[in-house]
Design an enzyme around this catalytic site. Structure first.
Site, short mmCIF file in Angstrom:
data_model
loop_
_atom_site.label_atom_id
_atom_site.label_comp_id
_atom_site.label_asym_id
_atom_site.label_seq_id
_atom_site.Cartn_x
_atom_site.Cartn_y
_atom_site.Cartn_z
N LYS A 108 0.85 -1.19 0.00
CA LYS A 108 0.00 0.00 0.00
C LYS A 108 0.88 1.23 0.00
CE LYS A 108 -4.50 0.83 0.33
NZ LYS A 108 -5.56 -0.12 -0.09
N ASN A 111 -16.40 6.20 -5.03
CA ASN A 111 -16.49 5.20 -6.09
C ASN A 111 -17.10 3.88 -5.61
OD1 ASN A 111 -15.81 4.17 -8.75
ND2 ASN A 111 -14.29 2.94 -7.65
N1 GLU Z 1 -7.27 0.14 -3.52
C1 GLU Z 1 -8.07 -1.03 -3.73
C2 GLU Z 1 -8.14 -1.89 -2.48
O1 GLU Z 1 -7.94 -1.43 -1.37
C3 GLU Z 1 -7.61 -1.80 -4.95
C4 GLU Z 1 -6.19 -2.26 -4.91
C5 GLU Z 1 -5.66 -2.78 -6.23
O2 GLU Z 1 -6.42 -2.85 -7.18
O3 GLU Z 1 -4.49 -3.12 -6.26
O4 GLU Z 1 -8.45 -3.04 -2.54
#
Ligand code: GLU
Length: 459
Positions: free
Chosen positions: A138, A253
């Site tokens: 992340k 979203n």
């Molecule tokens: N940000 C999204 C999540 O927390 C998607 C992460 C991604 O597609 O790598 O799952």
């Protein structure tokens, strides 16, 4: 004077005051009143609980309760007024035993390294529970895009990549959109990464614009995925969707597409909440006969902020931010940020609530979770409920690698199959071993990652 949202302060204001959250979960949750919230400790506590159920050995436990690697960067940006401002950014790679680290990059004015650490760990479990060949990571940058021009945001994106280009890549660590970042941010980051490496590398990032290597259905994927799991839970509880009402926290979203699909399966959303940038607080918007998605979208800014004056004109009752949680509905869908359902407000959840589907990452604290478990509410935990986004990211990588792109129906059909089979695996285990759904999801997810570490000879 503008009101300060207590949730916001709770979230971040006292975040560095470390406590042992999990002991309280087990024993004395009321003393949490004096304690603060640290998301990484919460993630570690959740892991510890499952490590015990799985009886993991010491080495595996020590490896998995920390992140493999983390990067802290300073990004100098020439602002539109000619001054230079330095933005702090992070990237954390929790684990890559099952495949390259994968996870979004957030923009948030109150971002902290501990939040990013927790979110990285949660990504590892999320990719594992839906059984895609990716690990967890992340990123976060401390900034508020409400107050930044597009040029300034582009400079932040490119600066973050310049720092991290050596340590990320299609086979190492793959970012994606998250809170307050979009397909445009992904394309700037990809462009910078490709310029540094001197080649086209579309597999470096997901959530790209359609037509520039993005996948159809990616925008819808997280919200739709939440509803695929809600649909399965309703089937199991033998409740027709048409006889249910939902209340949704957030109108970004994830929330918008969850509402869209829930309406398509004949469910009615009566309440949504959103952050009001001007007042620096959140509000809930209630309509007894169901919110109208198109109307709300037409009065919402690009960050999911609903214009409350215009909402009133359209017949919405404007209530305090936390009212979304207190509605007489069958389904609650927290789809905003972490740390929203806590010991302070969990008792306000109506008796009518049968299902909670966590569209956000980490919205429920362990002590609140314990109350929800006791009340017998069917919990669809974050790692399962919101895994649709990363699952579609994986499909995007596959399509990019083949340089052959699927129709939207094909993407969403494959997403439904993946989400439904992950849901069934978790709920089968929950039934068989009489586990809470969150514990069952963790047992599957952590078990697979631990096995991968073992098979590689790491532990
Ligand atoms: N940000 C999204 C999540 O927390 C998607 C992460 C991604 O597609 O790598 O799952």
């Amino acid at each position: 004077m503008a009101a300060i949202n207590p949730v916001y302060l709770d979230n971040y204001g006292i975040i560095n005051y470390h406590t042992h959250v999990f002991n309280h979960f087990l024993e004395e949750s009321e003393t949490m009143a004096e304690k603060s919230f640290n998301p990484f400790e919460m993630a570690q506590a959740q892991f510890d609980r499952v490590a015990e159920i799985l009886d993991l050995d010491q080495g595996t436990k020590e490896l998995l309760r920390y992140n493999l690697r983390e990067y802290h960067v300073s990004i100098p940006v020439r602002m539109d007024d000619g001054t230079v401002k330095v933005f702090r950014g992070f990237r954390v790679q929790h684990n890559d035993a099952r495949g390259p680290a994968k996870g979004g990059i957030r923009f948030h004015p109150m971002e902290t390294i501990d939040t990013v650490r927790a979110l990285a760990m949660w990504m590892t479990w999320k990719c594992s529970v839906v059984d895609i060949p990716l690990g967890g990571g992340k990123g976060g940058i401390i900034c508020d895009p409400h107050n930044l021009s597009m040029r300034e945001q582009e400079a932040i994106c490119r600066g973050w990549i310049r720092h991290l280009a050596k340590d990320m890549g299609p086979l190492k660590d793959v970012p994606a959109p998250d809170v307050m970042t979009s397909a445009q941010h992904m394309l700037w980051m990809l462009d910078e990464f490709e310029a540094i490496h001197g080649q086209r590398l579309p597999g470096f990032i997901t959530g790209k614009p359609v037509g520039m290597g993005g996948s159809l259905g990616r925008t819808e994927a997280t919200g739709y995925g939440v509803i695929f799991t809600v649909r399965e839970a309703l089937k199991q509880l033998e409740i027709p969707a048409s006889e249910t009402r939902a209340s949704v926290q957030g109108f970004g979203n994830v929330a918008q597409y969850a509402i869209e699909l829930y309406n398509q399966i004949w469910g009615k959303v009566v309440c949504v909440s959103s952050w009001d940038q001007k007042d620096q607080t959140s509000y809930s918007f209630y309509k007894e006969d169901g919110v109208d998605l198109a109307t709300l979208r037409s009065i919402t800014d690009r960050f999911g902020g609903i214009d409350k004056v215009r909402a009133k004109e359209h017949g919405y009752e404007v209530l305090p931010g936390e009212a979304w949680l207190e509605q007489d509905v069958e389904i609650l869908i927290p789809s905003a940020l972490e740390h929203q359902i806590t010991w302070k407000n969990v008792d306000k959840i109506s008796k009518s609530v049968k299902i909670i589907a966590e569209g956000a990452n980490g919205p429920t604290t362990p002590d609140a979770d314990k109350v929800i478990h006791k009340r017998g509410i069917f919990m669809i935990p974050d790692l399962l409920a919101n895994a649709g986004g990363v699952t579609c990211s994986y499909f995007e990588q596959v399509q990019s690698n083949m340089n052959y792109f699927w129709e939207k129906d094909e993407v969403l059909g494959k997403l439904d199959t993946k989400m439904t089979s992950a849901f069934n695996a978790v709920s089968d285990l929950a039934k068989k071993k009489k586990l809470y759904m969150r514990d069952a999801a963790y047992v599957i997810a952590v078990g697979r990652v631990a096995q991968a570490c073992k098979d590689r000879g790491w532990v």
